[in-house]
Structure formats: structure tokens, C-alpha cells
Design a protein around this motif. Sequence first.
Motif, PDB file in Angstrom:
ATOM      1  N   UNK A  99       0.843  -1.196   0.000  1.00 41.35           N
ATOM      2  CA  UNK A  99       0.000   0.000   0.000  1.00 41.35           C
ATOM      3  C   UNK A  99       0.882   1.251   0.000  1.00 41.35           C
ATOM      4  N   UNK A 100       0.362   2.379  -0.501  1.00 37.62           N
ATOM      5  CA  UNK A 100       1.145   3.625  -0.466  1.00 37.62           C
ATOM      6  C   UNK A 100       1.629   3.909   0.956  1.00 37.62           C
ATOM      7  N   UNK A 101       2.919   4.207   1.071  1.00 45.32           N
ATOM      8  CA  UNK A 101       3.537   4.373   2.392  1.00 45.32           C
ATOM      9  C   UNK A 101       4.358   5.652   2.428  1.00 45.32           C
ATOM     10  N   UNK A 102       4.341   6.356   3.561  1.00 42.03           N
ATOM     11  CA  UNK A 102       5.160   7.578   3.678  1.00 42.03           C
ATOM     12  C   UNK A 102       6.612   7.289   4.037  1.00 42.03           C
ATOM     13  N   UNK A 103       6.931   6.037   4.421  1.00 44.28           N
ATOM     14  CA  UNK A 103       8.249   5.763   4.998  1.00 44.28           C
ATOM     15  C   UNK A 103       9.412   5.930   4.045  1.00 44.28           C
ATOM     16  N   UNK A 104       9.317   5.557   2.766  1.00 51.52           N
ATOM     17  CA  UNK A 104      10.476   5.795   1.883  1.00 51.52           C
ATOM     18  C   UNK A 104      10.864   7.260   1.786  1.00 51.52           C
ATOM     19  N   UNK A 105       9.879   8.146   1.602  1.00 50.33           N
ATOM     20  CA  UNK A 105      10.177   9.577   1.504  1.00 50.33           C
ATOM     21  C   UNK A 105      10.697  10.120   2.830  1.00 50.33           C
ATOM     22  N   UNK A 106      10.006   9.789   3.930  1.00 53.84           N
ATOM     23  CA  UNK A 106      10.422  10.293   5.235  1.00 53.84           C
ATOM     24  C   UNK A 106      11.810   9.766   5.620  1.00 53.84           C
ATOM     25  N   UNK A 107      12.088   8.500   5.270  1.00 51.89           N
ATOM     26  CA  UNK A 107      13.397   7.935   5.590  1.00 51.89           C
ATOM     27  C   UNK A 107      14.506   8.630   4.813  1.00 51.89           C
ATOM     28  N   UNK A 108      14.238   8.958   3.559  1.00 55.57           N
ATOM     29  CA  UNK A 108      15.235   9.675   2.757  1.00 55.57           C
ATOM     30  C   UNK A 108      15.529  11.051   3.345  1.00 55.57           C
ATOM     31  N   UNK A 109      14.478  11.762   3.738  1.00 53.11           N
ATOM     32  CA  UNK A 109      14.669  13.088   4.338  1.00 53.11           C
ATOM     33  C   UNK A 109      15.427  12.981   5.665  1.00 53.11           C
ATOM     34  N   UNK A 110      15.076  11.954   6.460  1.00 51.28           N
ATOM     35  CA  UNK A 110      15.748  11.775   7.746  1.00 51.28           C
ATOM     36  C   UNK A 110      17.224  11.423   7.550  1.00 51.28           C
ATOM     37  N   UNK A 111      17.510  10.541   6.584  1.00 49.54           N
ATOM     38  CA  UNK A 111      18.903  10.174   6.313  1.00 49.54           C
ATOM     39  C   UNK A 111      19.697  11.375   5.804  1.00 49.54           C
ATOM     40  N   UNK A 112      19.061  12.182   4.965  1.00 48.78           N
ATOM     41  CA  UNK A 112      19.735  13.399   4.496  1.00 48.78           C
ATOM     42  C   UNK A 112      20.035  14.357   5.634  1.00 48.78           C
ATOM     43  N   UNK A 113      19.073  14.505   6.545  1.00 49.23           N
ATOM     44  CA  UNK A 113      19.303  15.359   7.712  1.00 49.23           C
ATOM     45  C   UNK A 113      20.414  14.826   8.591  1.00 49.23           C
ATOM     46  N   UNK A 114      20.453  13.499   8.758  1.00 50.04           N
ATOM     47  CA  UNK A 114      21.512  12.879   9.565  1.00 50.04           C
ATOM     48  C   UNK A 114      22.885  13.106   8.932  1.00 50.04           C
ATOM     49  N   UNK A 115      22.989  12.897   7.617  1.00 52.80           N
ATOM     50  CA  UNK A 115      24.264  13.103   6.924  1.00 52.80           C
ATOM     51  C   UNK A 115      24.692  14.565   6.979  1.00 52.80           C
ATOM     52  N   UNK A 116      23.739  15.465   6.730  1.00 52.45           N
ATOM     53  CA  UNK A 116      24.061  16.892   6.798  1.00 52.45           C
ATOM     54  C   UNK A 116      24.481  17.313   8.191  1.00 52.45           C
ATOM     55  N   UNK A 117      23.790  16.781   9.207  1.00 56.92           N
ATOM     56  CA  UNK A 117      24.152  17.094  10.588  1.00 56.92           C
ATOM     57  C   UNK A 117      25.529  16.581  10.950  1.00 56.92           C
ATOM     58  N   UNK A 118      25.876  15.388  10.429  1.00 58.74           N
ATOM     59  CA  UNK A 118      27.204  14.830  10.700  1.00 58.74           C
ATOM     60  C   UNK A 118      28.293  15.690  10.070  1.00 58.74           C
ATOM     61  N   UNK A 119      28.074  16.142   8.822  1.00 61.06           N
ATOM     62  CA  UNK A 119      29.063  16.988   8.153  1.00 61.06           C
ATOM     63  C   UNK A 119      29.230  18.313   8.901  1.00 61.06           C
ATOM     64  N   UNK A 120      28.110  18.924   9.304  1.00 59.70           N
ATOM     65  CA  UNK A 120      28.182  20.201  10.019  1.00 59.70           C
ATOM     66  C   UNK A 120      28.870  20.036  11.369  1.00 59.70           C
ATOM     67  N   UNK A 121      28.596  18.917  12.036  1.00 61.04           N
ATOM     68  CA  UNK A 121      29.227  18.671  13.333  1.00 61.04           C
ATOM     69  C   UNK A 121      30.738  18.506  13.192  1.00 61.04           C
ATOM     70  N   UNK A 122      31.153  17.808  12.122  1.00 63.33           N
ATOM     71  CA  UNK A 122      32.590  17.621  11.901  1.00 63.33           C
ATOM     72  C   UNK A 122      33.292  18.920  11.526  1.00 63.33           C
ATOM     73  N   UNK A 123      32.530  19.924  11.103  1.00 62.56           N
ATOM     74  CA  UNK A 123      33.118  21.216  10.755  1.00 62.56           C
ATOM     75  C   UNK A 123      32.888  22.256  11.845  1.00 62.56           C
ATOM     76  N   UNK A 124      32.566  21.794  13.050  1.00 63.20           N
ATOM     77  CA  UNK A 124      32.526  22.705  14.183  1.00 63.20           C
ATOM     78  C   UNK A 124      31.172  23.201  14.601  1.00 63.20           C
ATOM     79  N   UNK A 125      30.116  22.833  13.892  1.00 58.02           N
ATOM     80  CA  UNK A 125      28.787  23.270  14.301  1.00 58.02           C
ATOM     81  C   UNK A 125      28.280  22.423  15.468  1.00 58.02           C
ATOM     82  N   UNK A 126      27.182  22.836  16.045  1.00 56.11           N
ATOM     83  CA  UNK A 126      26.603  22.101  17.155  1.00 56.11           C
ATOM     84  C   UNK A 126      26.008  20.778  16.714  1.00 56.11           C
ATOM     85  N   UNK A 127      25.704  19.892  17.663  1.00 58.18           N
ATOM     86  CA  UNK A 127      25.206  18.559  17.321  1.00 58.18           C
ATOM     87  C   UNK A 127      23.686  18.469  17.176  1.00 58.18           C
ATOM     88  N   UNK A 128      22.994  19.613  17.178  1.00 59.66           N
ATOM     89  CA  UNK A 128      21.525  19.573  17.198  1.00 59.66           C
ATOM     90  C   UNK A 128      20.973  18.861  15.971  1.00 59.66           C
TER      91      UNK A 128
END
Length: 266
Positions: free
Chosen positions: A12-41
Amino acid sequence: MAQQKHPFHLVDPSPWPLLSSLAAGGLAGGAVMYMHGSGPILLILGFLAVIGCMTGWWMDVVRESTPGSYHTKIVQIGLRYGVIFFIISEVMFFVAFFWAFFDMSIFPRLGHWPPEGIKVFNPFELPLLNTLILLLSGTTVTWAHHALLHNDRKGLVNGLAITVALGFIFTLLQAYEYAHAAFGFKDGIYASTFYMATGFHGFHVIVGTLFLAVCLFRAKKGHFTPENHVGFEAAAWYWHFVDVVWLFLFVCVYWWGGAGGVVATH
């Protein structure tokens, strides 16, 4: 006309593929920003979002897999192929770490291996104990699988409970080993490859333990039958994969890789 006339599962149509992609992108972006000195939020929010999406998606899969539901024989075959390909990808993941370790140990740039100043673990102390624990856990998860095939609910639950306990004990012992190591992650190529290989394996043990813990919960709820238990099969195959990788780590990294080095004493 609306009645299904095939054995396949059309999701059935599911929101999880789209939401998971956005969440993974946020996680990757947050990791890059954290490694460059930004906060861990952003990193923390992305991690929590990934965990939430995984939980919601897998809960849907569990509901789809209950007896009499969507997991027909044909669907189970497809899922098993998916698990096999996933484990093959994991094998390639660890091949990279072993490649790096062997490249430096067989052709050491510093003249000898282990490098000067590294005090290695005695492979026949805590590493050997962890090896025995994982090998025992492989037998208990096989016992649980055998019990399920023979519709022995008590054996299934007991075997899974012991396997989860052994996985937890392995993780505690490895944490103790790291806490008493004579070298840190940044202490040269030996330390880096050691921690990357054993650390990622430890992460896989944690994931496998959680996977089996969910199977234990589902087993108590009666979700598995001798004919329909592909979720438990996936967990058992994954756990055997973790066992085999550790055997290679023990022989190649702890035993052979540390031969000739100074053994740390505690």
C-alpha cells in the motif's frame, strides 16, 4: 475484478520511503556540520528521525508478516533473496577493512608489524572468551530455529533468550576491552584499522542483538509458525554472519596481526 489473483504483495502507499530519505539526508548533513565545528543539534535530530522512520516502517512489515497475511510463499522467497544480497553487501563492507589491515601488515611501511610502541591484546584472554561466547550464541540461535521448525514454542523462546543474553555479554566484554586498551584510535595505522574493524563488528553485534530481541518478543506473541518465519530467518542468518566475521577478526587481527608484538599487561 478487484480480487487479488496473484501471490505477490503489492505494498500500500507508504510515507516511509520519503520520510526515511529526508531523515537520512538530515543525519548526513548534521554529521558533516558537526565535523566542521557546528553544534550537534541537527545530527541528533537526524538520528532520532532515522530511528523513528525505521521503527514505523518495520512495524508495518511486522503487521504484513503475521500468519494469514501478505507473506505468501512467493513473497517469502523474494524476502530471503533480499536478505542474502544484504549480507553480501555487508561482506564487502568488511572486506574493505580487512584489505586495509592486510595491506599494512603484509607490506608494513614502518619496517615491522605491529608498529613500534603498540602493545597488543593477548588473543587467548578476553578475545578468546568473546569468540567462545559468539560461537555458543550461534548454537543457541540454531537451537531456537530447530525448535520453531518442530513447533516447540518453549525451545524457541529459550533459545532466543539465551542468544540475546550472550550478545549483550559480548558487547559488555568488548566495551571493557576498549576501556583497558593500551592504544587509542589515533595511535597509528594499526590502532585505526583495529578499531574500525572490531568497532563496526561490535556495532553489528548490537544491531543483531536488537534484531533477535524483537524476534524474541514476536515469538512470545506467537507471530512465527513453522511455515512462516522469514523475519526470524533473517535475524538468524545475520547473526551467523556476525559470528563468521568475528572468527576472521580473531584469527587475522588479534592472533596473526598481533604476533610478534608486545602484549599489554593489566
